[in-house]
Structures are given as structure tokens and as C-alpha cells.
Write an enzyme that holds these catalytic residues in place. Sequence first.
Site, PDB file in Angstrom:
ATOM      1  N   GLU A   1       0.845  -1.196   0.000  1.00 11.52           N
ATOM      2  CA  GLU A   1       0.000   0.000   0.000  1.00 11.52           C
ATOM      3  C   GLU A   1       0.884   1.251   0.000  1.00 11.52           C
ATOM      4  OE1 GLU A   1      -2.384   3.089   0.188  1.00 11.52           O
ATOM      5  OE2 GLU A   1      -3.114   1.070  -0.276  1.00 11.52           O
TER       6      GLU A   1
ATOM      7  N   ARG B   1     -17.451   5.640   3.862  1.00 18.58           N
ATOM      8  CA  ARG B   1     -16.399   4.845   3.241  1.00 18.58           C
ATOM      9  C   ARG B   1     -15.266   4.515   4.219  1.00 18.58           C
ATOM     10  NH1 ARG B   1     -14.646   4.200  -2.213  1.00 18.58           N
ATOM     11  NH2 ARG B   1     -16.405   5.483  -2.833  1.00 18.58           N
TER      12      ARG B   1
ATOM     13  N   ARG C   1     -20.645  19.114  -4.204  1.00  9.09           N
ATOM     14  CA  ARG C   1     -21.049  18.101  -3.231  1.00  9.09           C
ATOM     15  C   ARG C   1     -20.979  18.684  -1.819  1.00  9.09           C
ATOM     16  NH1 ARG C   1     -17.222  13.051  -4.562  1.00  9.09           N
ATOM     17  NH2 ARG C   1     -15.658  14.634  -4.069  1.00  9.09           N
TER      18      ARG C   1
ATOM     19  N   ASP D   1     -11.186  -0.034  -9.933  1.00 11.77           N
ATOM     20  CA  ASP D   1     -10.941   1.180 -10.711  1.00 11.77           C
ATOM     21  C   ASP D   1      -9.710   1.076 -11.586  1.00 11.77           C
ATOM     22  OD1 ASP D   1     -13.178   2.433  -9.783  1.00 11.77           O
ATOM     23  OD2 ASP D   1     -12.151   3.839  -8.454  1.00 11.77           O
TER      24      ASP D   1
ATOM     25  N   ALA E   1     -17.866   0.956  -6.706  1.00  9.93           N
ATOM     26  CA  ALA E   1     -17.431   0.031  -5.659  1.00  9.93           C
ATOM     27  C   ALA E   1     -18.107  -1.321  -5.819  1.00  9.93           C
ATOM     28  CB  ALA E   1     -17.739   0.621  -4.287  1.00  9.93           C
TER      29      ALA E   1
END
Length: 413
Positions: free
Chosen positions: A34, A117, A199, A310, A323
Site C-alpha cells: 500500500e 467509506r 457536493r 478502478d 465500488a
Amino acid sequence: MPAKPTITIIGSGISGLVLAAGLLRRGIQVRIYEAALSFSEIGLGLSLGPAAHRAMPLIDPQIRDIYDSLVTTHADSPGYESFRETWFEFIWAGGWRDGGLLMDLKALPSGQTAVRRADFLKELLALIPDGIVRFGKRLAELSEGEDGDSIRLLFEDGSVEMAEVVVGCDGIKSRVKEALLPDESVLAQPRYSGMYGYRAVLDMEDMVEAVGDHRARVSTLYIGEGGYGISYPIMRAKKVNVGFYVLSEEWEGDSWVRPAKREDMERDAKGMGKFVQALVERMPDPSRWAIFEHPHISTYTRSRIAVLGDAAHASTPHQGAGAGQAIEDAHVLAELLADSRVDSVQAIMAAFKAYDEIRRPRSQRVVTTSKENAYLFSLCLDGIGDDADKLQEILQERSRDEAIIVGAYDLDF
């Protein structure tokens, strides 16, 4: 039976963690690299459709237990239990039908569900044993090893690791995809989709004041000429996620976010009806977000490498399926890799090809229909426009398609 080869996963977002959990449950060794120095997640809400909701327990029952423990549904608002199976109510925004109901679109059996999330990812990470995820490992280069029997991973910190097979779960700007398709990736870079948006998250009390109790508590798509609005409850109906999207061919530069003035947002909302304008009045000082899309790629696998989520098929948000498609990917790939015949690198390569044949047509179709939804919700999709009967027909059709989950996987070695 001999141990299966270790699966190396690049990226610990939703796709990487769900795939890892599914493989570990099937006794397959994994390791994850990661880029972030520690677990962190940006972004607001996450919503999954019925197919992804059914896929989660097939990957690992704990995944859906986690999701269901965190999820917000319409039943979290007392008196709205009858909307449990509602995906969205579609409301006309502007014109002579302003505020009127087009349809209550169901999504059986789960309806609209939403989680924060970061909360979902935190719980997914808890399913992965210590030592499997290595943080601070941002991939710089991926290449075949000199022996031809391994993959060389060069990280930005200068370290090198070797892998037997690699699955790229490293997002829309995937380095794994660049190595998989070096020539194609140059041409298939993320591009502006022709729509930008605003948003925000509003307190439920402010939302009720703006649009009334029913509109605030039931997930709503406000469809209007040249743009659309969206709202749905989150955090056990204590807050509401809202957005407003506008068709526009103009977007300069590569930045995905830029400052905007309130006058810009008010101008964009002009003609979008009472509900959208009421939301705009209560949104904080805005940023304008470009909606990017990713062109289709020719394959999700080559040799010992595959891409997922993605990294393979980044989508616009107009179908709320990004997702969910990653979770479907993980379901299929975990099942294929767990097959008793997949006991070598060569067999994994065959499983990767089967994964590509199963997942690429469906996931790329979702990317296409998501892009089309921007025009559908903005009442300018060719052949549909603002025809109420045609809108209802195509929305029902796409809702049924979203609910379908492939249930059988055949390997041909």
C-alpha cells in the site's frame, strides 16, 4: 495438495481488501503493498446495489456483516420503513412538472444503502492479519524478472520485491495497468467526461427545512434539463449526502477540483426547480469537482498480471456502481483462484483469462451506462429526452441489470 502460489496485491482500498479477505478465507496466501504510510481514506459515502450486496457474503460472510452493521437505510427514519426497498425516487426538477414524482424505483431486496467509506474500510482492514499489509510502498515500476519466472516490483523508496503473480488494485491511475498495457495506457488516460458537480453533507434538520421531511429522508434524484441533483440519508439518517451535477463541455487543465463562487453554483442551478435551488442555498461555499472517466481497455490481464476495480474500469458516479463492480470482480476472481485445478502459476494465468472473459463485458457495460445516465438524468439522452414513459422503461431496465450477479464460472485449461 501443494500450497498455491502467493497472490501479491497492489493497493489496500476496497477492491484490494475485499479480494484479500476472500482469498484468505479460501486458504490462499496473499501479501499487500500500500502506498500510504498508514491506513487512511478520503471520500464521503459509499452505496452498493443489490448484486454487490449479494456478492459480499459469497466472498466472505464477515464482509456483509460489517457492511450491514454500518449501513444507513430508509428504515432508519421512523415512519419510512415502507421505503426499505426504494433505490431512489425520481423527481422532476424545473419546468411545469417541477417537484412532481416520476417514479419510485425499487432495488430488491436491499434498496438504497449507504455507509461512510472510511468506516467500512477500517473494518475491512481488521479482517486482514497483521503483517500482510506493508505500508509506505508506492509502486514505481513493475517488470518481468530476469529469470522470466517472477515479477520485479520497484518501489519509490528504492526497495525491490519479487512476486509470483500480481493483482493491481491501485485505482484509476494504476501503475500496474501501465505495466500491463504500456502503449495502450498512454492513450487511455482519465479524461474529463463533460460534467462537473458540487457536493456537500447537510444536517438532517437543515435538509428537512430545505425540502421537507419526506424529500429529506427518502433518497432522491432530481432530474432536470442540463443537469441533475441527488440526495440520500447517511449516518443513520442524521445527515444527508447531497450533490448537484451540470453538463458542460468546458474544463481547463488537469486538476480535478477547483474553487468556485456561490454565484457560479446559483447560476448553474437556475431553472432546476425549487428543491435543487433550496439545496444550493444551504450548501457551504463550493468547490467544483470535474467528473472524469476512463476509456475501456482491451484486457484486464496479461501473463502473470491482472487489474481489478478502478484500475480496470473506473466509472463516473452516475450509476453508483463503481465500488459494487469492484466487489463483483473480487467475488469472481476469488472463486476462480480457489478452484482445485489452480495449483500453479500457469493455472493462475488461465484463471486470470477466465476472470477477464467474465468480468470485462459486464463492468465495461456498466461504465458505458453510467456515462449515459448523466444525459438520461439531464433529460437529453438521444431517443429518451423528457418522455416520462421512456424514462421509466429505461430506468427499470437498468435497475434489473444492476441486480444481476453472475453465478457460475467455468475454467477451460
